[in-house]
Design a protein around this motif. Structure first.
Motif, PDB file in Angstrom:
ATOM      1  N   UNK A  45      -7.415  -2.144  -3.067  1.00  0.00           N
ATOM      2  CA  UNK A  45      -6.586  -1.022  -2.617  1.00  0.00           C
ATOM      3  C   UNK A  45      -5.150  -1.194  -3.097  1.00  0.00           C
ATOM      4  N   UNK A  46      -4.513  -0.074  -3.491  1.00  0.00           N
ATOM      5  CA  UNK A  46      -3.107  -0.153  -3.877  1.00  0.00           C
ATOM      6  C   UNK A  46      -2.248  -0.509  -2.662  1.00  0.00           C
ATOM      7  N   UNK A  47      -1.179  -1.271  -2.913  1.00  0.00           N
ATOM      8  CA  UNK A  47      -0.265  -1.642  -1.846  1.00  0.00           C
ATOM      9  C   UNK A  47       1.133  -1.807  -2.405  1.00  0.00           C
TER      10      UNK A  47
ATOM     11  N   UNK B  12      11.220  -4.042  -5.097  1.00  0.00           N
ATOM     12  CA  UNK B  12       9.935  -3.611  -4.539  1.00  0.00           C
ATOM     13  C   UNK B  12       9.067  -3.125  -5.688  1.00  0.00           C
ATOM     14  N   UNK B  13       7.767  -3.412  -5.607  1.00  0.00           N
ATOM     15  CA  UNK B  13       6.867  -2.979  -6.673  1.00  0.00           C
ATOM     16  C   UNK B  13       5.497  -2.679  -6.093  1.00  0.00           C
ATOM     17  N   UNK B  14       4.700  -2.002  -6.886  1.00  0.00           N
ATOM     18  CA  UNK B  14       3.347  -1.687  -6.425  1.00  0.00           C
ATOM     19  C   UNK B  14       2.385  -2.723  -6.986  1.00  0.00           C
ATOM     20  N   UNK B  15       1.329  -2.971  -6.230  1.00  0.00           N
ATOM     21  CA  UNK B  15       0.325  -3.932  -6.650  1.00  0.00           C
ATOM     22  C   UNK B  15      -1.013  -3.550  -6.049  1.00  0.00           C
ATOM     23  N   UNK B  16      -1.968  -4.444  -6.151  1.00  0.00           N
ATOM     24  CA  UNK B  16      -3.292  -4.197  -5.591  1.00  0.00           C
ATOM     25  C   UNK B  16      -3.685  -5.377  -4.716  1.00  0.00           C
ATOM     26  N   UNK B  17      -4.350  -5.052  -3.618  1.00  0.00           N
ATOM     27  CA  UNK B  17      -4.904  -6.084  -2.759  1.00  0.00           C
ATOM     28  C   UNK B  17      -6.036  -6.748  -3.535  1.00  0.00           C
ATOM     29  N   UNK B  18      -5.960  -8.061  -3.791  1.00  0.00           N
ATOM     30  CA  UNK B  18      -6.987  -8.710  -4.605  1.00  0.00           C
ATOM     31  C   UNK B  18      -8.377  -8.715  -3.953  1.00  0.00           C
TER      32      UNK B  18
END
Length: 90
Positions: free
Chosen positions: A67-69, A57-63
């Motif tokens: 928003x962080x997700x 699992x990792x953190x990313x951003x909604x392109x």
């Protein structure tokens, strides 16, 4: 090359009917799928290895919004080519 072209080539090379080769290829795909779903590796010497890889699992951003997700963990199929396959491409 697509599946029907592969079936045609193998049938001609092996001297078998297309229906027989199609059954064999479908059985091969099912066997690899079942083995991998159970967490096993499928090794074909000289050709390569099919195995399951786990991505954390990792953190990313909604392109779209920025928003962080959280991107969920996932199991992915991987293929590692064997030496003979790699050498045939050189």
């Amino acid at each position: 090359m697509n599946k029907s072209e592969l079936i045609e080539v193998v049938a001609k090379e092996a001297g078998l009917s297309k229906a027989t080769v199609s059954k064999v290829i479908n059985s091969y795909h099912k066997a690899v799928q079942v083995a991998m779903s159970q967490g096993d590796k499928v090794t074909l010497p000289g050709f390569g290895t099919f195995q399951v890889s786990e991505r954390k699992e990792r953190s990313g951003r909604n392109p779209r919004t920025g928003d962080p997700m959280t991107i969920a963990a996932a199991k992915l199929p991987r293929f590692k080519p064997g030496k003979l396959l790699k050498d045939s491409l050189a």
